[in-house]
Enzyme design. Structure first.
Site, mmCIF file in Angstrom:
data_model
loop_
_atom_site.group_PDB
_atom_site.id
_atom_site.type_symbol
_atom_site.label_atom_id
_atom_site.label_comp_id
_atom_site.label_asym_id
_atom_site.label_seq_id
_atom_site.Cartn_x
_atom_site.Cartn_y
_atom_site.Cartn_z
ATOM 1 C CG ASP A 200 -107.499 -14.575 -45.343
ATOM 2 O OD1 ASP A 200 -107.608 -14.517 -46.242
ATOM 3 O OD2 ASP A 200 -107.307 -14.145 -44.281
ATOM 4 C CG ASP B 212 -105.806 -13.850 -50.967
ATOM 5 O OD1 ASP B 212 -105.954 -13.007 -52.014
ATOM 6 O OD2 ASP B 212 -106.346 -13.624 -49.990
ATOM 7 C CB THR C 70 -105.169 -9.277 -47.863
ATOM 8 O OG1 THR C 70 -104.947 -8.482 -48.702
ATOM 9 C CG2 THR C 70 -105.695 -8.822 -46.451
#
Length: 826
Positions: free
Chosen positions: A714, A515, A517
């Protein structure tokens, strides 16, 4: 009424189902709830049933399980504690013969017979004592009522220390008796044996018999008990071989001493006396005991990382109560308590700084040696060490809720998991002992038929040597010891491993999906600009901040924080809705407010002007994340948010690609922003505007091509992809849902932790293979040599005592090799 019990022998889901069915068969039982991890059984009943009735219900159903009152600290009428099994007095087998099953006594594993190891407690109550008056013991710190000295923490002796001290005591006694037996036996090699002038050969035999008795029936009697139990239950193990071999030598010697006339000449020496093997019995048992002693010492080192984590939490903390500082035990801290942390002290619980600032050493939690500056409002974690300034913190997570406690629990669970490679050792070990016994019998027969005189004596000695030298424990310990040390090493480096299977798979990973961000970037976005095509930008900010107050997304929180800094009052929102991967929608007043990406605007048919699109494109090309602000059916502006790339991301990606790992960034952000980040990280492959199902489908597609895929993320929206991936990797800075879905958690939230995890996986798998090779080659070479294959060519025979020495050190060698993992550089 509800009562809580324990069924000590449950070990699997089948056991759980059978126990529940048997108890529900009782007419007074309404409901049964079972926690297999703790062996706890909560029974809801119309009227109280005695333990005898419950026990009889299990026996009637053919279940020979023991039901009893709880022993480890939760009340009979209360809900069972989830971490009961972590307390002292709970033991496990170091070879995990019955998986994660634990035992309430240290009588030895019922399968392999090895000494059980006590589990360390993560939530022990602290007690204090006076160094001058040890009989003074209390639950709270303070002064000794006798001498007024400050009380110190009472150090309790753990199970490993007790086991080691008990074995050491027995070892000293065994050596005391075995040494003279050995000297008497070896004196026959001296010309004109001087001992024969002191007493007859028969009397020397009686002396050896008397000296061997304490070893057989006291210091080493437990070996024979374990051997007997292994045969009765048909769980054949090392002690089966030791018991048969030494037992046969001892019984043969006793009969030969008291009834020599029944033996043929083949069993007798030149002087007509029967050859006795008391020295073999005494010395072999003593050497086996030495092996157990060394293993107990080595076992304490395999869990050194876990013990280091346990020692991070201080025993006491300073509570601020009515502006007064009071020293309290750590287990007395409650949520919302204000605590003073002085320079150099360890932080007791997780919380937030309310007054002051300092720099903290978080190296034992995160694996990063650089101190971290903390200010008012920043979070602090238990186990961190304060720098040179004092501050006040508010407790938010205490006891088992703290990050440190969760890390310890995760390490403990992972240490007891089984790697797939262990199936090979388990399969071989299942047939190992019967094969060795058959080889010992075959050895005896071959020597009797083809051996020189005294053939029977040669056959007997070599058969005993075959039994003694074989070591199934070396095979059994090869994998779990490496896993235990490796998992602990990872925890010290900020890499939490969920189970042993991950260690085996991570070494084979060839694709990493990541990912953006919070994974490649800091995950701490800040608003750089709120642009409005018409009217006040603050008016738009008020609308989107009001909308975002209901969202937990990092970008939403950044907007809310930006509005708070500008003292903008938020307004009421109705019909709020979050569209995963796109944005949020709500109604403020009579206006419908839409905040999100281009896909959300297109779906809702909200018009965007060309002028606005040009401005957005410029911002995105600079690596900023842009969310459009729609009011009713028109986009009236946008909010630009920046999130800087982590300094370690580029280094981690470069190193992973150099190892042949294909790195793909998949983000919900727009194409321009994604390209800017990919260019900065030299990523050739990325995909923008991804929905959660896009990541999931990409992983499935790669897996269908035979790729081993790791996924790093996350957020909540990453959970499906994390679960689908062969290895899910969660950033420790992310959400609890993501961490629960992952097999590896990086405490620091640093992508370089993946490089560490891959290095650790390679080192652990290499170590396991070394252990298995050593165990296999040891037995493959040792058993034939003990059988006497070298005798026809070299005239060499392996003494049973030398065989016992080799067997005792084989398991220790496997553990010692596993301990080398503590020095692996990650």
């Amino acid at each position: 009424m509800k009562h809580t019990y324990q069924v000590l022998d449950m070990s699997c889901g089948g056991c759980e189902a059978n126990v529940k069915k048997a108890l529900l068969a009782l007419s007074d039982v309404c409901k049964v709830e079972i926690d297999l991890a703790t062996k706890a059984v909560v029974i809801e009943m119309q009227s109280h049933l005695s333990l005898d009735i419950l026990q009889q219900a299990l026996l009637t159903a053919g279940l020979h399980y023991t039901i009893t009152l709880p022993e480890h600290g939760f009340a009979h009428h209360s809900k069972p504690a989830s971490n009961i099994e972590n307390g002292n007095g709970v033991f496990y087998c170091p070879m995990f013969c019955e998986g994660e099953k634990t035992y309430s006594t240290q009588s030895g594993c019922p399968i392999c017979g090895m000494d059980l190891v006590e589990q360390p407690s993560t939530t022990q109550a602290t007690q204090f004592t006076c160094p001058m008056h040890p009989d003074v013991v209390q639950d709270t710190p303070g002064n000794c009522p006798i001498c007024e000295m400050d009380l110190v923490v009472l150090e309790s002796e753990n199970g490993e220390q007790k086991t080691y001290q008990e074995l050491l005591k027995k070892m000293k006694i065994s050596v005391l008796f075995a040494l003279p037996v050995f000297v008497i036996s070896m004196s026959d090699l001296i010309p004109n044996n001087p001992l024969n002038t002191l007493m007859s050969v028969q009397n020397l035999g009686f002396m050896q018999f008397a000296l061997t008795l304490p070893i057989v029936f006291w210091t080493c009697w437990v070996f024979f008990k374990r051997a007997y139990r292994s045969i009765v239950t048909w769980n054949l193990n090392m002690f089966t071989l030791v018991g048969i071999g030494t037992g046969a030598a001892f019984i043969f010697s006793v009969v030969g001493l008291f009834f020599p006339e029944i033996f043929p000449d083949n069993f007798k020496a030149e002087n007509g006396t029967v050859l006795l093997y008391f020295e073999a019995t005494a010395v072999i048992l003593t050497l086996v005991l030495l092996g157990q002693l060394l293993e107990a010492k080595a076992h304490s080192q395999t869990s050194s990382a876990l013990k280091a984590l346990l020692q991070l939490a201080p025993a006491t903390a300073i509570l601020l109560k009515n502006n007064t500082e009071v020293v309290i035990a750590i287990d007395k801290i409650k949520r919302e308590d204000l605590l003073r942390v002085k320079p150099g002290e360890k932080i007791a619980v997780d919380g937030v700084i309310t007054e002051g600032e300092s720099s903290l050493d978080e190296s034992m939690i995160s694996g990063e040696p650089i101190p971290v500056d903390k200010f008012k409002g920043d979070k602090v974690t238990a186990g961190s060490i304060n720098g040179n300034q004092s501050f006040v913190m508010r407790a938010q997570k205490v006891g088992s809720e703290t990050l440190l406690a969760q890390i310890i629990e995760m390490v403990k669970i992972a240490s007891r998991s089984r790697a797939p490679i262990q199936k090979l050792a388990d399969t071989i070990a299942k047939y190992f002992v019967p094969i060795v016994v058959l080889m010992a019998i075959l050895t005896f027969i071959v020597w009797v038929w083809f051996g020189p005189e005294p053939a029977l004596a040669y056959g007997f000695v070599n058969a005993v040597a075959v039994l003694i030298i074989a070591c199934p424990c070396a095979l059994g310990l090869a994998t779990p010891m490496s896993v235990m040390v490796g998992v602990g090493k990872g925890a010290q480096a900020g890499v939490l491993i969920k189970n042993a299977q991950v260690l085996e798979i991570m070494d084979k990973v060839d694709v990493l999906i990541t990912d953006k961000t919070g994974t490649l970037t800091q995950g701490k976005p800040s608003v750089e600009e709120v642009f409005s095509q018409r009217g006040s930008a603050d008016d738009l900010l008020c609308k989107i901040a009001s909308l975002n107050q209901y969202s937990e997304h990092p970008l939403a929180q950044a907007v809310v924080q930006f509005a708070q800094e500008k003292n903008i009052n938020l307004t009421k929102v109705i019909d709020f809705k979050a569209i995963i991967g796109k944005g949020v929608v709500g109604v403020i007043g009579k206006q419908k407010i839409t905040l999100g990406n281009l896909a959300l605007m297109t779906t809702n048919k909200i018009d965007i002007s060309d002028v606005l699109m040009e401005k957005v494109t410029v911002a995105q090309s600079q690596g900023k994340t842009v969310s459009y602000i729609g009011v009713d059916d028109k986009v009236l502006g946008y909010v630009a948010i920046s999130d800087s790339i982590k300094s370690s991301s580029k280094k981690a990606i470069t190193e992973l690609m150099s190892q042949g790992v294909q790195v793909i960034m998949m983000t919900g952000d727009n194409q321009n922003t994604a390209k800017a980040v990919a260019d900065a990280l030299n990523l050739s492959e990325f995909q923008a505007q991804c929905l959660p199902e896009d990541k999931l489908n990409k992983i499935k597609q790669l897996q269908a091509q035979g790729k081993i895929v790791a996924m790093a993320g996350d957020g909540v929206n990453d959970s499906p992809a994390l679960a689908q991936a062969d290895v899910g990797i969660a950033m420790g800075t992310g959400t609890d849902v993501a961490i629960q879905s992952a097999e590896i958690t990086l405490i620091q939230g640093d992508l370089y932790g993946i490089v560490k995890a891959k290095k650790l996986s390679y080192a652990v798998m290499k170590n396991i293979k070394q252990n298995l090779f050593f165990a296999f080659i040891y037995n493959i070479l040792g058993v034939p040599i003990a059988a006497g294959v070298l005798f026809p060519v070299f005239g060499v025979l392996l003494s049973p005592m030398i065989a016992a020495t080799a067997m005792s050190f084989s398991s220790v060698s496997v553990i010692a090799n596993a301990l080398r993992l503590r020095k692996v550089s990650l």
